[in-house]
Design a protein around this motif. Structure first.
Motif, PDB file in Angstrom:
ATOM      1  N   ILE A 119       4.094   5.989  -5.433  1.00 21.40           N
ATOM      2  CA  ILE A 119       4.065   6.048  -6.832  1.00 21.40           C
ATOM      3  C   ILE A 119       2.879   6.894  -7.397  1.00 21.40           C
ATOM      4  N   ILE A 120       1.801   6.813  -6.682  1.00 24.05           N
ATOM      5  CA  ILE A 120       0.516   7.834  -7.192  1.00 24.05           C
ATOM      6  C   ILE A 120       1.043   9.210  -6.962  1.00 24.05           C
ATOM      7  N   ASN A 121       1.137   9.209  -5.392  1.00 24.02           N
ATOM      8  CA  ASN A 121       1.547  10.692  -4.862  1.00 24.02           C
ATOM      9  C   ASN A 121       2.660  11.605  -5.693  1.00 24.02           C
ATOM     10  N   THR A 122       3.588  10.690  -6.120  1.00 22.12           N
ATOM     11  CA  THR A 122       5.000  11.492  -6.545  1.00 22.12           C
ATOM     12  C   THR A 122       4.827  11.534  -8.122  1.00 22.12           C
ATOM     13  N   GLN A 123       3.990  10.569  -8.614  1.00 22.17           N
ATOM     14  CA  GLN A 123       3.865  10.488 -10.164  1.00 22.17           C
ATOM     15  C   GLN A 123       4.861   9.845 -10.794  1.00 22.17           C
ATOM     16  N   LYS A 129       0.752  -1.146   0.068  1.00 25.72           N
ATOM     17  CA  LYS A 129       0.072  -0.171  -0.051  1.00 25.72           C
ATOM     18  C   LYS A 129       0.980   1.244   0.232  1.00 25.72           C
ATOM     19  N   ARG A 130       1.991   1.339   0.787  1.00 21.55           N
ATOM     20  CA  ARG A 130       2.768   2.440   0.813  1.00 21.55           C
ATOM     21  C   ARG A 130       3.640   2.614  -0.556  1.00 21.55           C
ATOM     22  N   LEU A 131       4.046   1.672  -1.139  1.00 23.49           N
ATOM     23  CA  LEU A 131       4.861   1.562  -2.503  1.00 23.49           C
ATOM     24  C   LEU A 131       3.717   2.517  -3.362  1.00 23.49           C
ATOM     25  N   ILE A 132       2.615   1.577  -3.611  1.00 28.37           N
ATOM     26  CA  ILE A 132       1.750   2.110  -4.424  1.00 28.37           C
ATOM     27  C   ILE A 132       1.327   3.637  -4.188  1.00 28.37           C
ATOM     28  N   SER A 133       1.022   3.974  -3.200  1.00 30.75           N
ATOM     29  CA  SER A 133       0.563   5.223  -2.693  1.00 30.75           C
ATOM     30  C   SER A 133       1.900   6.146  -3.082  1.00 30.75           C
ATOM     31  N   PHE A 169      -9.500   1.215  -2.327  1.00 35.53           N
ATOM     32  CA  PHE A 169      -7.948   1.302  -1.974  1.00 35.53           C
ATOM     33  C   PHE A 169      -7.670   2.625  -1.458  1.00 35.53           C
ATOM     34  N   PRO A 170      -7.149   2.450   0.000  1.00 34.38           N
ATOM     35  CA  PRO A 170      -6.858   3.621   0.885  1.00 34.38           C
ATOM     36  C   PRO A 170      -5.501   4.204   0.594  1.00 34.38           C
ATOM     37  N   LEU A 171      -5.537   5.189  -0.285  1.00 32.18           N
ATOM     38  CA  LEU A 171      -4.001   5.943  -0.547  1.00 32.18           C
ATOM     39  C   LEU A 171      -3.805   6.612   0.867  1.00 32.18           C
ATOM     40  N   GLU A 172      -2.460   6.335   0.834  1.00 32.52           N
ATOM     41  CA  GLU A 172      -1.701   6.831   2.038  1.00 32.52           C
ATOM     42  C   GLU A 172      -0.915   8.120   1.872  1.00 32.52           C
ATOM     43  N   LYS A 173      -0.604   8.811   2.703  1.00 31.93           N
ATOM     44  CA  LYS A 173       0.382   9.820   2.565  1.00 31.93           C
ATOM     45  C   LYS A 173       1.636   9.227   2.870  1.00 31.93           C
ATOM     46  N   THR A 174       2.720   9.582   2.167  1.00 32.13           N
ATOM     47  CA  THR A 174       3.889   8.688   2.020  1.00 32.13           C
ATOM     48  C   THR A 174       5.094   9.605   2.524  1.00 32.13           C
ATOM     49  N   GLY A 175       4.725  11.079   2.523  1.00 33.44           N
ATOM     50  CA  GLY A 175       5.896  11.854   3.062  1.00 33.44           C
ATOM     51  C   GLY A 175       7.257  11.566   2.328  1.00 33.44           C
ATOM     52  N   SER A 176       8.241  11.934   3.097  1.00 33.63           N
ATOM     53  CA  SER A 176       9.570  11.657   2.607  1.00 33.63           C
ATOM     54  C   SER A 176      10.214  10.518   2.605  1.00 33.63           C
ATOM     55  N   PHE A 195       0.648   5.125 -21.784  1.00 35.33           N
ATOM     56  CA  PHE A 195       0.573   6.786 -21.761  1.00 35.33           C
ATOM     57  C   PHE A 195       1.664   7.577 -21.316  1.00 35.33           C
ATOM     58  N   GLY A 196       2.555   6.512 -20.579  1.00 33.52           N
ATOM     59  CA  GLY A 196       3.871   7.442 -20.484  1.00 33.52           C
ATOM     60  C   GLY A 196       4.028   7.998 -19.246  1.00 33.52           C
ATOM     61  N   SER A 197       2.915   7.901 -18.339  1.00 35.58           N
ATOM     62  CA  SER A 197       2.578   8.619 -17.086  1.00 35.58           C
ATOM     63  C   SER A 197       1.759   7.609 -16.159  1.00 35.58           C
ATOM     64  N   VAL A 198       1.781   8.256 -14.793  1.00 34.46           N
ATOM     65  CA  VAL A 198       1.234   7.387 -13.811  1.00 34.46           C
ATOM     66  C   VAL A 198      -0.260   7.933 -13.773  1.00 34.46           C
ATOM     67  N   PRO A 199      -1.331   7.112 -13.766  1.00 31.95           N
ATOM     68  CA  PRO A 199      -2.568   7.612 -13.607  1.00 31.95           C
ATOM     69  C   PRO A 199      -2.935   8.714 -12.418  1.00 31.95           C
ATOM     70  N   ALA A 200      -3.668   9.410 -12.460  1.00 26.86           N
ATOM     71  CA  ALA A 200      -4.188  10.564 -11.417  1.00 26.86           C
ATOM     72  C   ALA A 200      -4.663   9.777 -10.446  1.00 26.86           C
ATOM     73  N   LYS A 201      -4.650  10.426  -9.351  1.00 29.64           N
ATOM     74  CA  LYS A 201      -5.290   9.675  -8.007  1.00 29.64           C
ATOM     75  C   LYS A 201      -6.760   9.685  -8.321  1.00 29.64           C
ATOM     76  N   THR A 202      -7.252  10.516  -9.095  1.00 29.46           N
ATOM     77  CA  THR A 202      -8.846  10.238  -9.492  1.00 29.46           C
ATOM     78  C   THR A 202      -9.212   9.033 -10.387  1.00 29.46           C
ATOM     79  N   ALA A 203      -8.180   8.820 -11.207  1.00 28.46           N
ATOM     80  CA  ALA A 203      -8.517   7.941 -12.036  1.00 28.46           C
ATOM     81  C   ALA A 203      -8.236   6.372 -11.078  1.00 28.46           C
ATOM     82  N   ILE A 204      -7.275   6.447 -10.098  1.00 31.27           N
ATOM     83  CA  ILE A 204      -7.167   5.405  -9.260  1.00 31.27           C
ATOM     84  C   ILE A 204      -8.329   5.025  -8.560  1.00 31.27           C
TER      85      ILE A 204
END
Length: 125
Positions: free
Chosen positions: A12-16, A6-10, A65-72, A49-58
């Motif tokens: 990827i999504i948070n940082t695109q 969950k943290r790794l997927i989050s 899927f509970p998107l987490e804040k991943t910080g630093s 598409f050469g990019s990560v899907p937007a949070k809204t698409a996920i």
């Protein structure tokens, strides 16, 4: 879904940023259950598409899927944890399979165990 998945997927999504994970060799086989489906969706989307899907698409595709804040937390730490868990899973399966065969066929049991060790060595190389 495991916390690391969950943290790794989050992350990827948070940082695109899918490229860092992809270059490290992380693939859908490193995930289980829903996390595997989500990671595969991201990988396929990135390939197309050469990019990560937007949070809204996920959120639309995987509303539970509970998107987490991943910080630093760095990608490298998350990726190292995924690989450690992958090694554990491979060895656990090999040991379980070897133990099942041990009573009837020690040779086959040893082959299963050695195959598991070889898989772990491949992960590390």
């Amino acid at each position: 879904m495991a916390g690391i998945e969950k943290r790794l997927i989050s992350k990827i999504i948070n940082t695109q940023d899918f490229e860092t994970t992809s270059k490290a060799g992380v693939n859908p086989h490193c995930f289980h259950g829903d996390a595997k489906d989500i990671f595969k969706f991201i990988a396929d989307y990135y390939a197309r598409f050469g990019s990560v899907p937007a949070k809204t698409a996920i959120e639309r595709k995987f509303p539970k899927f509970p998107l987490e804040k991943t910080g630093s937390e760095p990608f490298e730490a998350l990726i190292a944890e995924i690989w450690e868990r992958q090694r554990y899973d491979v060895l656990r399966t090999a040991i379980q399979d070897a133990a099942t065969l041990l009573v009837d066929d020690t040779g086959e049991s040893l082959k299963k165990l050695l195959a598991g060790i070889q898989q772990v060595q491949e992960i590390d190389s």
